[in-house]
Design an enzyme around this catalytic site. Structure first.
Site, mmCIF file in Angstrom:
data_model
loop_
_atom_site.group_PDB
_atom_site.id
_atom_site.type_symbol
_atom_site.label_atom_id
_atom_site.label_comp_id
_atom_site.label_asym_id
_atom_site.label_seq_id
_atom_site.Cartn_x
_atom_site.Cartn_y
_atom_site.Cartn_z
ATOM 1 N N GLY A 55 0.840 -1.203 0.000
ATOM 2 C CA GLY A 55 0.000 0.000 0.000
ATOM 3 C C GLY A 55 0.873 1.251 0.000
ATOM 4 N N ARG B 183 -5.451 -2.038 8.927
ATOM 5 C CA ARG B 183 -5.453 -3.490 8.708
ATOM 6 C C ARG B 183 -5.664 -4.222 10.030
ATOM 7 N NH1 ARG B 183 -3.641 -5.981 4.027
ATOM 8 N NH2 ARG B 183 -2.472 -4.151 3.488
ATOM 9 N N ASP C 9 5.953 -5.132 6.158
ATOM 10 C CA ASP C 9 6.540 -6.445 6.445
ATOM 11 C C ASP C 9 6.542 -7.371 5.225
ATOM 12 O OD1 ASP C 9 7.321 -5.957 9.006
ATOM 13 O OD2 ASP C 9 5.566 -6.872 9.956
ATOM 14 N N ASP D 75 0.020 2.189 8.660
ATOM 15 C CA ASP D 75 -0.525 1.368 9.753
ATOM 16 C C ASP D 75 0.316 1.364 11.041
ATOM 17 O OD1 ASP D 75 -2.449 0.683 7.898
ATOM 18 O OD2 ASP D 75 -1.521 -1.227 7.356
ATOM 19 N N THR E 298 4.424 2.659 5.741
ATOM 20 C CA THR E 298 3.019 2.239 5.832
ATOM 21 C C THR E 298 2.284 3.147 6.800
ATOM 22 O OG1 THR E 298 1.484 0.531 6.628
ATOM 23 C CG2 THR E 298 3.713 0.419 7.489
ATOM 24 N N ARG F 115 0.927 -5.001 -5.219
ATOM 25 C CA ARG F 115 1.142 -6.198 -4.400
ATOM 26 C C ARG F 115 1.309 -7.326 -5.420
ATOM 27 N NH1 ARG F 115 -0.774 -4.008 0.573
ATOM 28 N NH2 ARG F 115 -2.632 -2.734 0.331
HETATM 29 O O1 F6P Z 1 -1.545 -1.156 4.730
HETATM 30 C C1 F6P Z 1 -2.187 0.038 4.402
HETATM 31 C C2 F6P Z 1 -3.668 -0.180 4.208
HETATM 32 O O2 F6P Z 1 -4.244 1.062 3.844
HETATM 33 C C3 F6P Z 1 -4.403 -0.793 5.386
HETATM 34 O O3 F6P Z 1 -4.677 0.148 6.398
HETATM 35 C C4 F6P Z 1 -5.619 -1.353 4.709
HETATM 36 O O4 F6P Z 1 -6.141 -2.451 5.440
HETATM 37 C C5 F6P Z 1 -5.094 -1.813 3.379
HETATM 38 O O5 F6P Z 1 -3.896 -1.096 3.145
HETATM 39 C C6 F6P Z 1 -6.034 -1.578 2.231
HETATM 40 O O6 F6P Z 1 -5.479 -2.152 1.088
HETATM 41 P P1 F6P Z 1 -5.972 -1.854 -0.395
HETATM 42 O O7 F6P Z 1 -5.513 -0.477 -0.757
HETATM 43 O O8 F6P Z 1 -5.329 -2.899 -1.216
HETATM 44 O O9 F6P Z 1 -7.479 -1.899 -0.387
#
Ligand code: F6P
Length: 321
Positions: free
Chosen positions: A11, A171, A103, A127, A125, A72
């Site tokens: 992300g 997350r 991670d 998070d 991140t 990803r």
């Molecule tokens: O890791 C960052 C994050 O924004 C988390 O807070 C969230 O759960 C996830 O990525 C969302 O992922 P995506 O952008 O793939 O929907």
């Protein structure tokens, strides 16, 4: 090390561009060649790689997102993919690689180090869920974005004497929720890492607050707990108090990075390049107890992190009753 590659993975997070800028400019200052890799490990596998100069990162420090884009990548989780990634590094002459991400991205970096490419990870991140470091790039901007949004929700919630449940990102981690609980003055915060009050207790508290003349109830929900829409529906059905759910979502990932994010990004980006120049590999840059340091990736991945008990205690102490 002659040529340093840089990629962003997983992300995106505000401040990633400030890291890329620091990596590029420090590497050039140290007489190294720099290659930008687009779209994380998937760009590495497809050879989406280009040479960067000082101008490539002009006008980037203040921008949200990542100028290198991110992804990803499932294929890179396989041994075959990792081997191909290392081969692609060789094709482009990349002998040192800086990976900006979380991670999952560091696991990839560790695998590349195993294949002979010197790699350094930088925690990026929103998070804050990387155990070896007290800070991850993007967290401050994301919390400020969430705080401002929640202040606005509070205005309208008070005007209508409503209950508001706001779900924030993170997350499986509750750091954004915990911080918003404290900085927005929430009535209740639900976190994935700790025991929370039951929904029945929450409903009793909302009714008591109403009796005491409170004009609104602000509840922060971490996405790792979830169930925001259902809880709002339940509170409204049982109490008769109008209750509105808001899921803040991806707006928390965008925007111009804060000074704190730009600062840590610049310091960590420069540190990563210096580690590579010293011949180090398989390390993660961290900010711990007020100092920049680095850890072995495997050791970093094995560490555990938990919500600071004092912060949870203070959040609870300050909830209005
Ligand atoms: O890791 C960052 C994050 O924004 C988390 O807070 C969230 O759960 C996830 O990525 C969302 O992922 P995506 O952008 O793939 O929907």
């Amino acid at each position: 090390i002659n040529t340093i590659g840089v990629l962003t993975s997983g992300g995106d997070a505000p401040g990633m561009n400030a890291v890329i800028r620091a990596v590029v400019r420090t590497a050039l200052a140290r007489g190294k060649k720099v290659m930008g890799i687009r779209k994380g490990y998937s760009g590495l596998l497809s050879g989406d790689i280009f040479e960067m100069d000082s101008r490539s990162v002009s006008d980037a420090i203040q921008r949200g997102g990542t100028i290198l884009q991110t992804a990803r990548c499932k294929e890179f989780m396989t041994e075959e993919g990792q081997k191909r990634g290392a081969e692609m590094c060789q094709v482009f002459g990349i002998d040192g690689l800086v990976v900006i991400g979380g991670d999952g991205s560091f696991k990839g970096a560790e695998r590349l180090a195993h294949q002979g490419i010197n790699t350094i990870g930088i925690p990026g991140t929103i998070d804050l869920d990387i155990a070896c470091t007290d800070y991850t790039i993007g967290f401050d901007t994301a919390v400020n974005t969430a705080m401002e949004a929640i202040d606005k929700i509070r205005d309208t919630s008070t005007s209508h004497e409503r209950c508001s449940i706001v779900e924030v990102m993170g997350r499986h981690a509750g750091y954004i929720a915990l911080w918003c609980g404290i900085v927005n003055g929430a009535e209740e915060v639900f976190l994935p890492e700790v025991e929370n009050i039951t929904q029945d207790d929450l409903i009793r508290r909302i009714l008591e607050n109403k009796k005491k003349g409170k004009k609104h109830n602000l509840i922060i929900m971490a996405e790792g707990v979830g169930g925001t829409n259902e809880l709002a529906e339940k509170i409204q059905r049982i109490t008769g108090i109008e209750t509105r759910p808001t899921i803040l979502g991806h707006l928390q990932r965008g925007g111009s990075p804060s000074a704190l994010d730009r600062y840590h990004a610049s310091m960590m980006g420069a540190a990563a390049v210096d580690l590579l120049c010293e011949g180090k590999s398989n390390r993660v840059v961290a900010f711990k107890n007020g100092e920049y340091m680095d850890f072995d990736i495997n050791e970093a991945l094995a560490m555990e992190k938990s919500i600071p008990p004092r912060a949870r205690e203070v959040e609870r102490l300050l909830e209005s009753r």
